[in-house]
Design an enzyme around this catalytic site. Sequence first.
Site, PDB file in Angstrom:
ATOM      1  N   ARG A  44      11.589  -1.947  10.510  1.00 55.05           N
ATOM      2  CA  ARG A  44      10.586  -1.210  11.283  1.00 55.05           C
ATOM      3  C   ARG A  44      10.289  -1.991  12.553  1.00 55.05           C
ATOM      4  O   ARG A  44      10.210  -3.211  12.504  1.00 55.05           O
ATOM      5  CB  ARG A  44       9.319  -1.072  10.425  1.00 55.05           C
ATOM      6  CG  ARG A  44       8.799   0.335  10.340  1.00 55.05           C
ATOM      7  CD  ARG A  44       7.724   0.437   9.304  1.00 55.05           C
ATOM      8  NE  ARG A  44       6.474  -0.181   9.721  1.00 55.05           N
ATOM      9  CZ  ARG A  44       5.367  -0.163   8.995  1.00 55.05           C
ATOM     10  NH1 ARG A  44       5.364   0.429   7.806  1.00 55.05           N
ATOM     11  NH2 ARG A  44       4.272  -0.736   9.422  1.00 55.05           N
ATOM     12  N   ARG A  93      11.771  -6.286   4.677  1.00 55.78           N
ATOM     13  CA  ARG A  93      11.591  -4.848   4.410  1.00 55.78           C
ATOM     14  C   ARG A  93      12.565  -4.034   5.272  1.00 55.78           C
ATOM     15  O   ARG A  93      12.757  -4.317   6.436  1.00 55.78           O
ATOM     16  CB  ARG A  93      10.147  -4.453   4.766  1.00 55.78           C
ATOM     17  CG  ARG A  93       9.901  -2.960   4.717  1.00 55.78           C
ATOM     18  CD  ARG A  93       8.455  -2.630   4.538  1.00 55.78           C
ATOM     19  NE  ARG A  93       7.651  -2.803   5.744  1.00 55.78           N
ATOM     20  CZ  ARG A  93       6.337  -2.544   5.800  1.00 55.78           C
ATOM     21  NH1 ARG A  93       5.701  -2.146   4.706  1.00 55.78           N
ATOM     22  NH2 ARG A  93       5.671  -2.716   6.913  1.00 55.78           N
ATOM     23  N   LYS A 148       0.826  -1.213   0.000  1.00 53.11           N
ATOM     24  CA  LYS A 148       0.000   0.000   0.000  1.00 53.11           C
ATOM     25  C   LYS A 148       0.866   1.272   0.000  1.00 53.11           C
ATOM     26  O   LYS A 148       0.597   2.190  -0.756  1.00 53.11           O
ATOM     27  CB  LYS A 148      -0.927   0.033   1.237  1.00 53.11           C
ATOM     28  CG  LYS A 148      -1.942  -1.103   1.281  1.00 53.11           C
ATOM     29  CD  LYS A 148      -2.959  -0.903   2.404  1.00 53.11           C
ATOM     30  CE  LYS A 148      -2.333  -0.869   3.789  1.00 53.11           C
ATOM     31  NZ  LYS A 148      -1.769  -2.160   4.241  1.00 53.11           N
ATOM     32  N   ARG A 206      -0.165  -8.428  13.810  1.00 54.92           N
ATOM     33  CA  ARG A 206      -0.760  -7.536  12.802  1.00 54.92           C
ATOM     34  C   ARG A 206      -1.586  -8.331  11.794  1.00 54.92           C
ATOM     35  O   ARG A 206      -2.635  -7.873  11.344  1.00 54.92           O
ATOM     36  CB  ARG A 206       0.333  -6.740  12.086  1.00 54.92           C
ATOM     37  CG  ARG A 206       0.878  -5.605  12.958  1.00 54.92           C
ATOM     38  CD  ARG A 206       2.225  -5.123  12.468  1.00 54.92           C
ATOM     39  NE  ARG A 206       2.210  -4.556  11.150  1.00 54.92           N
ATOM     40  CZ  ARG A 206       3.267  -4.527  10.333  1.00 54.92           C
ATOM     41  NH1 ARG A 206       4.411  -5.064  10.710  1.00 54.92           N
ATOM     42  NH2 ARG A 206       3.176  -3.974   9.152  1.00 54.92           N
ATOM     43  N   ARG A 233      -9.550   0.979   8.506  1.00 53.42           N
ATOM     44  CA  ARG A 233      -9.003  -0.326   8.858  1.00 53.42           C
ATOM     45  C   ARG A 233     -10.012  -1.159   9.637  1.00 53.42           C
ATOM     46  O   ARG A 233      -9.723  -2.290  10.002  1.00 53.42           O
ATOM     47  CB  ARG A 233      -7.785  -0.094   9.734  1.00 53.42           C
ATOM     48  CG  ARG A 233      -6.553  -0.835   9.324  1.00 53.42           C
ATOM     49  CD  ARG A 233      -5.484  -0.408  10.305  1.00 53.42           C
ATOM     50  NE  ARG A 233      -4.247  -1.083  10.136  1.00 53.42           N
ATOM     51  CZ  ARG A 233      -3.272  -0.678   9.334  1.00 53.42           C
ATOM     52  NH1 ARG A 233      -3.418   0.390   8.587  1.00 53.42           N
ATOM     53  NH2 ARG A 233      -2.158  -1.345   9.297  1.00 53.42           N
TER      54      ARG A 233
HETATM   55  P1  ADP Z   1       0.890  -1.861   7.804  1.00 49.88           P
HETATM   56  O1  ADP Z   1      -0.276  -1.679   6.870  1.00 49.88           O
HETATM   57  O2  ADP Z   1       2.106  -2.364   7.108  1.00 49.88           O
HETATM   58  O3  ADP Z   1       0.554  -2.617   9.058  1.00 49.88           O
HETATM   59  P2  ADP Z   1       0.751   0.912   8.675  1.00 49.88           P
HETATM   60  O4  ADP Z   1       1.903   1.830   8.590  1.00 49.88           O
HETATM   61  O5  ADP Z   1      -0.441   1.195   7.860  1.00 49.88           O
HETATM   62  O6  ADP Z   1       1.374  -0.496   8.342  1.00 49.88           O
HETATM   63  O7  ADP Z   1       0.267   0.803  10.208  1.00 49.88           O
HETATM   64  C1  ADP Z   1       1.164   0.567  11.271  1.00 49.88           C
HETATM   65  C2  ADP Z   1       0.399   0.539  12.604  1.00 49.88           C
HETATM   66  O8  ADP Z   1      -0.218   1.820  12.846  1.00 49.88           O
HETATM   67  C3  ADP Z   1      -0.757  -0.453  12.704  1.00 49.88           C
HETATM   68  O9  ADP Z   1      -0.313  -1.748  13.090  1.00 49.88           O
HETATM   69  C4  ADP Z   1      -1.636   0.207  13.787  1.00 49.88           C
HETATM   70  O10 ADP Z   1      -1.104   0.014  15.084  1.00 49.88           O
HETATM   71  C5  ADP Z   1      -1.489   1.684  13.467  1.00 49.88           C
HETATM   72  N1  ADP Z   1      -2.531   2.162  12.518  1.00 49.88           N
HETATM   73  C6  ADP Z   1      -2.293   2.658  11.271  1.00 49.88           C
HETATM   74  N2  ADP Z   1      -3.461   3.013  10.676  1.00 49.88           N
HETATM   75  C7  ADP Z   1      -4.446   2.736  11.561  1.00 49.88           C
HETATM   76  C8  ADP Z   1      -5.865   2.859  11.531  1.00 49.88           C
HETATM   77  N3  ADP Z   1      -6.517   3.345  10.470  1.00 49.88           N
HETATM   78  N4  ADP Z   1      -6.569   2.462  12.621  1.00 49.88           N
HETATM   79  C9  ADP Z   1      -5.947   1.976  13.705  1.00 49.88           C
HETATM   80  N5  ADP Z   1      -4.621   1.825  13.803  1.00 49.88           N
HETATM   81  C10 ADP Z   1      -3.858   2.195  12.746  1.00 49.88           C
END
Ligand code: ADP
Length: 217
Positions: free
Chosen positions: A158, A125, A13, A169, A86
């Site tokens: 990360r 990554r 993404k 996750r 999400r």
């Molecule tokens: P990825 O999609 O690779 O897990 P992101 O950078 O989108 O990585 O998200 C990293 C973390 O940030 C998530 O595991 C969560 O803890 C938090 N997070 C990001 N976006 C949201 C969201 N829309 N709602 C709740 N938590 C979020």
Amino acid sequence: MNIVLLGYPGSGKGTQAKALSEKFALFHISTGDIFREAIASKTPLGLEVSGYLGAGRLVPDKLVLEIIKARLASETRGLLFDGFPRTVEQAEGLDDYFSSKGRAVDAVLFLDVDEAEVVQRLGSRRTCLKCGRIYNLLSSAPLKEGLCDADGEKLALRDDDRPEVVSRRLSVYKDQTEPLVSYYKGAGNFHSVKAGRAPAEVTAELSAILARKAGPN
Ligand code: ADP
């Protein structure tokens, strides 16, 4: 045009959002980046959310929606959401917010990739600590080991790409985010793209979908 990118952690993404937002002049909004920046600069928001990110859990919906609305208050460009919504609650919150502004989600782009593939991708990554550029040791390694091609800064795994956090996750994704696939399929503007391919191929297919949406100019 307002676009939502949907898919597993590690489905690409972030990479696709960067490419598409440049190509189509969209405002790229990544909740993950917002939270990581807040944590790095130790703001009150950062302190509030760091426990959730560190554990691979979701930040509460109410807080996420507040942040999104604050960021979008004065934004008139088309939007590209990466990592938001999400949960079904977040998607409903976005729909309510958009209908109050006379806006709508015009397309949902689902990056379809196997779970085994994302586990491998997340483990390999690496991210530049300074500029955020993303590498993959298997498919897009930096020219010099451990250093960013753009600025020569150190690359790191990360925090939440550590194996124990990755499995959390993935299960959070299956429980809370996957239901969005049926939520958005019902709305009729859902596009699924095979995302286990080279990033440029995926970008080309997504771009073709958006170009059709944007119409002939
Ligand atoms: P990825 O999609 O690779 O897990 P992101 O950078 O989108 O990585 O998200 C990293 C973390 O940030 C998530 O595991 C969560 O803890 C938090 N997070 C990001 N976006 C949201 C969201 N829309 N709602 C709740 N938590 C979020």
